[in-house]
Scaffold this motif. Structure first.
Motif, PDB file in Angstrom:
ATOM      1  N   ARG A  15       0.834  -1.207   0.000  1.00  0.00           N
ATOM      2  CA  ARG A  15       0.000   0.000   0.000  1.00  0.00           C
ATOM      3  C   ARG A  15       0.872   1.262   0.000  1.00  0.00           C
ATOM      4  O   ARG A  15       0.546   2.240  -0.667  1.00  0.00           O
ATOM      5  CB  ARG A  15      -0.932  -0.008   1.215  1.00  0.00           C
ATOM      6  CG  ARG A  15      -2.086  -0.997   1.073  1.00  0.00           C
ATOM      7  CD  ARG A  15      -3.016  -0.951   2.261  1.00  0.00           C
ATOM      8  NE  ARG A  15      -4.222  -1.730   1.985  1.00  0.00           N
ATOM      9  CZ  ARG A  15      -5.463  -1.298   2.226  1.00  0.00           C
ATOM     10  NH1 ARG A  15      -5.661  -0.101   2.734  1.00  0.00           N
ATOM     11  NH2 ARG A  15      -6.494  -2.069   1.953  1.00  0.00           N
ATOM     12  N   ASP A  19       0.825   4.191  -2.685  1.00  0.00           N
ATOM     13  CA  ASP A  19       0.674   5.599  -2.303  1.00  0.00           C
ATOM     14  C   ASP A  19       1.774   6.452  -2.924  1.00  0.00           C
ATOM     15  O   ASP A  19       1.526   7.569  -3.405  1.00  0.00           O
ATOM     16  CB  ASP A  19       0.723   5.737  -0.776  1.00  0.00           C
ATOM     17  CG  ASP A  19      -0.531   5.209  -0.101  1.00  0.00           C
ATOM     18  OD1 ASP A  19      -1.576   5.131  -0.782  1.00  0.00           O
ATOM     19  OD2 ASP A  19      -0.460   4.862   1.097  1.00  0.00           O
ATOM     20  N   TYR A  53      -7.250  -1.764  -3.473  1.00  0.00           N
ATOM     21  CA  TYR A  53      -6.779  -0.552  -2.802  1.00  0.00           C
ATOM     22  C   TYR A  53      -7.068   0.689  -3.649  1.00  0.00           C
ATOM     23  O   TYR A  53      -7.446   1.740  -3.121  1.00  0.00           O
ATOM     24  CB  TYR A  53      -5.288  -0.673  -2.508  1.00  0.00           C
ATOM     25  CG  TYR A  53      -4.750   0.465  -1.650  1.00  0.00           C
ATOM     26  CD1 TYR A  53      -5.439   0.886  -0.512  1.00  0.00           C
ATOM     27  CD2 TYR A  53      -3.562   1.107  -1.979  1.00  0.00           C
ATOM     28  CE1 TYR A  53      -4.951   1.925   0.277  1.00  0.00           C
ATOM     29  CE2 TYR A  53      -3.068   2.146  -1.197  1.00  0.00           C
ATOM     30  CZ  TYR A  53      -3.775   2.554  -0.070  1.00  0.00           C
ATOM     31  OH  TYR A  53      -3.300   3.577   0.703  1.00  0.00           O
ATOM     32  N   LEU A  57      -9.238   3.916  -2.501  1.00  0.00           N
ATOM     33  CA  LEU A  57      -8.779   5.307  -2.604  1.00  0.00           C
ATOM     34  C   LEU A  57      -9.778   6.166  -3.379  1.00  0.00           C
ATOM     35  O   LEU A  57      -9.993   7.338  -3.043  1.00  0.00           O
ATOM     36  CB  LEU A  57      -7.406   5.351  -3.281  1.00  0.00           C
ATOM     37  CG  LEU A  57      -6.223   4.746  -2.495  1.00  0.00           C
ATOM     38  CD1 LEU A  57      -4.970   4.764  -3.356  1.00  0.00           C
ATOM     39  CD2 LEU A  57      -5.993   5.505  -1.193  1.00  0.00           C
ATOM     40  N   ASP A  60     -12.737   6.967  -1.189  1.00  0.00           N
ATOM     41  CA  ASP A  60     -12.404   7.979  -0.185  1.00  0.00           C
ATOM     42  C   ASP A  60     -12.142   9.352  -0.791  1.00  0.00           C
ATOM     43  O   ASP A  60     -11.880  10.314  -0.066  1.00  0.00           O
ATOM     44  CB  ASP A  60     -11.167   7.539   0.607  1.00  0.00           C
ATOM     45  CG  ASP A  60     -11.468   6.352   1.522  1.00  0.00           C
ATOM     46  OD1 ASP A  60     -12.654   6.147   1.844  1.00  0.00           O
ATOM     47  OD2 ASP A  60     -10.523   5.634   1.888  1.00  0.00           O
ATOM     48  N   ILE A  62      -9.604  10.185  -2.698  1.00  0.00           N
ATOM     49  CA  ILE A  62      -8.182  10.451  -2.932  1.00  0.00           C
ATOM     50  C   ILE A  62      -7.845  10.309  -4.407  1.00  0.00           C
ATOM     51  O   ILE A  62      -6.974  10.995  -4.938  1.00  0.00           O
ATOM     52  CB  ILE A  62      -7.324   9.500  -2.070  1.00  0.00           C
ATOM     53  CG1 ILE A  62      -7.601   9.778  -0.579  1.00  0.00           C
ATOM     54  CG2 ILE A  62      -5.838   9.654  -2.375  1.00  0.00           C
ATOM     55  CD1 ILE A  62      -7.029   8.750   0.356  1.00  0.00           C
ATOM     56  N   THR A  73      -5.310  11.173 -10.307  1.00  0.00           N
ATOM     57  CA  THR A  73      -5.287  11.989  -9.102  1.00  0.00           C
ATOM     58  C   THR A  73      -6.041  13.286  -9.363  1.00  0.00           C
ATOM     59  O   THR A  73      -5.908  13.882 -10.430  1.00  0.00           O
ATOM     60  CB  THR A  73      -3.835  12.310  -8.699  1.00  0.00           C
ATOM     61  OG1 THR A  73      -3.162  12.895  -9.813  1.00  0.00           O
ATOM     62  CG2 THR A  73      -3.116  11.050  -8.267  1.00  0.00           C
TER      63      THR A  73
END
Length: 766
Positions: A15, A19, A53, A57, A60, A62, A73
């Protein structure tokens, strides 16, 4: 416990690696496969963890999931600028400048921005589980907006019922701004204002096209819809009329005189703009001299003249079902420049010396004077090829043999063999379609195609590959075709495997294309032909004009341009001018300005293609409107979340089976496998499946044809239970009389008109 702790540590490190990867992505999208490769997640279990994952993200906030399984992003400011996209279904959006991604804009937050307007927006704070939304703060730059529709004029007010997918409301028109329009007229209207407190925009009529339903009015409406001209400016016509052929002794002396060499044209039987001709003669050494002679348009159309500016704006002739909208005035396109028989003509030529195996020994490019001795139609040339008899049979048969050798080598070297059927209509004197026929590419068509490809390739190579390798290639116009979409190619490979075909999704272009050709050849005549060939085409990129040469993937050429059709394509005129400049030692032109002209030509070509498709769709709907309630067999040609598109076997007309009419179950769209799947019964409707349908609705205004599925459980319905309005009712409301062709009860035609609609050279669009 130790094992569990070790597993937790591995998961944590994975993870953290994800990230780190995500934090470094400033722009662009990525999926779990790309992330897995970057962070070293090699096992299926690790890759599954990465995929889960990424989804976490995105949930959430992100990451943003811009498409299923594709993330990026969210590098967005609270206030941003972009281009507004308005839709009549209320699903408006803004395409942001910083990342080219769309954000939803509710109608209440649109400030009446119209499609194409530049706007500034505020972006709402992200709410977990919801897509981001934007609100228009200001319309920075208004795009000139025109809409096409039908006028309604009442005692106190008038309005336009629009045909647009970009506007849901009617446009109010002050009676002083009607320009003589009356109820039922097809009109072009410009929006002049849209007050903040008004539900409807206000506009003015800028042109009356005719009565709704009349053929010319509807065809002109299609052109206007795409921003294409439907009339030729009188000033340009007058300027063209002043031009004389001017083939004087002085002009001839500056060119290579080839009037004594056997030269002829081969074109569609109703063509008038003959922009290419072939010549052939045997040389003393046993080889052949073959000339590809192209109308020298730029000798007559000088840069930055009124004719040139108009041609540059149009960029291309537009070939519709029943007419051609020319790029150049007819005095030039059908007269002075057209390589008509028994007339001396100025030409720009590529002349080859070729051996008996059609291999080019050497070539040259020259400005010439030629004289065609015969005008052949494709049908006449085909008869010579098939029978070996007729005018200039020896020359045509020799060229045909050479063309077949050229074509065979082209396929061996990786050119893709897409040979799609083109639909044409029999049209009566009122423009109404009375029958459908298919344009087939035979040896005569392919003969011309091969020599045009050879000439285009030779010209591009002459400029793009300098003889002195120390010198940089000069700025030039290339016709390029990018690599296929890798993801679509992988998907095609997986699906083709189910039918026994092996496609290489990776490897050299030659290897990939050979595998595609093998599949396209093997699938001919099989039930899955339409399915697999359609997917193969969809995997390909669009060919465009550019100064940056990346080669032509579909043809398998490293260098390619468009040189052979300057009467109907402006890029060919650009190529002629550059070629003349460089052959005479001129310096390279400004590449940025040339690239802008390339982009404009590519955009106009796409608009012309869209208009051509719209005119075909219009005639399909009009034709099938005469056959409401009849049953046909067909193939599912498209699958979407809103329904199934079905192409009829008999006439290739395409219509939609709306998902709302699939009443036996609730259907989900499986995008990866191109099918709709029933939740309860598991029934599948897949791209390429054979089905029977009944013609249910034909809406001319929307160019929409609706079908209903017919099977043992769903027998054909009576006409009065099929939803209306029909195309015939639309036509009758506009006062147009319909002509119905007789049909047998089994749905097959009892006969077709022998008259043909206009054919074009549109198939030479490579």
């Amino acid at each position: 416990m130790a094992k569990s702790s070790k597993k937790d540590n591995q998961s944590k490190r994975l993870r953290e690696a994800v990230d780190t990867y995500v934090s470094c992505q400033e722009s662009g999208t990525f999926n779990y496969k790309q992330v897995s490769a970057a962070v070293g997640a090699a096992t299926p279990m690790q890759q599954r963890s990465v995929a889960l994952y990424l989804a976490e993200l995105a949930f959430d906030g992100i990451l943003v999931e811009v498409a299923p399984g594709k993330f990026k992003t969210p590098k967005r400011a609270v206030v941003a600028t972009g281009v507004f996209v308005r839709r009549s279904n209320g699903k408006n959006s803004v395409i942001l400048d910083d990342d080219n991604e769309p954000i939803f804009v509710a109608e209440r937050n649109s400030r009446h921005a119209l499609n194409g307007d530049r706007v500034s927006v505020s972006i709402a704070a992200h709410v977990k589980g919801k897509d981001p939304e934007a609100e228009v703060l200001e319309i920075i730059e208004k795009k000139d907006q025109t809409f096409i529709g039908t006028l309604r004029v009442d005692k106190h007010y008038a309005y336009l019922l629009t045909d647009s997918k970009f506007l849901a409301t009617d446009i109010f028109i002050p009676k002083a701004k009607l320009k003589g329009g009356v109820t039922g007229d097809k009109a072009v209207v410009r929006i002049t204002e849209w007050p903040d407190d008004a539900k409807n925009p206000i506009g003015e009529v800028i042109d009356i096209l005719g009565k709704t339903g009349e053929n010319t009015a509807e065809i002109h409406a299609i052109l206007a819809e795409f921003g294409l001209p439907y009339r030729y400016p009188e000033a340009v016509e007058k300027a063209a009329e002043k031009i004389d052929a001017g083939i004087t002794d002085e002009v001839v002396s500056q060119r290579e005189d080839l009037r004594g060499v056997t030269t002829f044209t081969i074109d569609p039987k109703d063509a008038k703009d003959f922009d290419d001709a072939l010549s052939i003669r045997k040389l003393n050494n046993g080889n052949y001299e073959v000339g590809v002679h192209i109308a020298d348009v730029t000798h007559y159309v000088k840069p930055d003249t009124i004719i040139d500016r108009e041609a540059k704006d149009r960029a291309t002739s537009v070939y519709l079902v029943d007419r051609v909208v020319p790029m150049l005035p007819e005095h030039l396109s059908n007269g002075i420049c057209s390589l008509r028989p028994d007339e001396d003509k100025l030409t720009f030529s590529v002349i080859f010396e070729m051996d008996e195996n059609a291999k080019v020994v050497k070539s040259r490019i020259a400005r010439t004077v030629t004289r065609s001795v015969r005008r052949f139609t494709y049908e006449e040339a085909q008869e010579v090829i098939e029978t070996g008899k007729g005018d200039y049979a020896e020359e045509i048969l020799t060229l045909d043999t050479m063309a077949k050798q050229l074509r065979e080598r082209r396929y061996e070297n990786g050119s893709v063999d897409f040979d799609r059927v083109e639909v044409r209509f029999d049209i009566d004197e009122n423009g109404h379609p009375t029958g459908v026929y298919f344009k087939e590419s035979k040896d005569a068509n392919k003969l011309i195609e091969e020599f045009m490809l050879l000439a285009n390739r030779t010209v591009a190579t002459a400029i793009g590959l300098p003889k002195d390798k120390r010198k940089k290639a000069k700025a030039f116009v290339y016709r390029v075709h990018d690599m296929p979409d890798q993801e679509k190619l992988v998907n095609l490979s997986s699906l083709a495997r189910n039918f026994g075909f092996k496609i290489k999704p990776t490897g050299t272009p030659k290897e990939v294309n050979r595998s595609l050709n093998k599949m396209l050849e093997g699938v001919k005549g099989r039930g899955e032909e339409n399915f697999l060939s359609t997917l193969a085409i969809r995997s390909m990129a669009k060919a465009v004009y550019t100064t940056e040469n990346i080669g032509h993937y579909g043809l398998g050429f490293d260098y390619y341009t468009h040189f052979t059709s300057p009467i109907r394509r402006y890029p060919d005129m650009m190529v002629h001018r550059l070629l003349d400049r460089y052959l005479n030692g001129g310096r390279s032109v400004n590449v940025e300005k040339l690239e802008d002209e390339c982009k404009h030509s590519s955009n106009m070509e796409q608009l012309a293609a869209n208009a051509e498709r719209a005119s075909i769709k219009f005639k399909q709907v009009e034709f099938m409107g005469d056959h409401l309630g009849e049953v046909y067999s067909g193939v599912i040609s498209g699958v979407t979340e809103w329904g199934l598109y079905v192409e009829l076997d008999e006439n290739k007309c395409e219509g939609l089976v709306p998902v709302r009419d699939l009443a036996d179950d609730y259907y989900d769209y499986d995008e990866k496998n191109y099918c709709l799947v029933g939740r309860r019964n598991g029934n599948r409707y897949r791209l390429g499946d054979t089905v029977k349908v009944q013609v249910a609705r034909a809406n001319l205004d929307k160019k929409q044809l609706d079908f209903v599925l017919v099977d043992e459980k769903n027998p054909p319905r009576s006409l009065d239970t099929l939803a209306a309005p029909s195309v015939n009712e639309v036509m009758r409301s506009s006062g147009k009389k319909q002509k119905h062709s007789s049909r047998r009860s089994d749905g097959k035609s009892s006969g077709r008109s022998s008259s043909k609609s206009k054919k074009s050279k549109g198939s030479r669009r490579k």
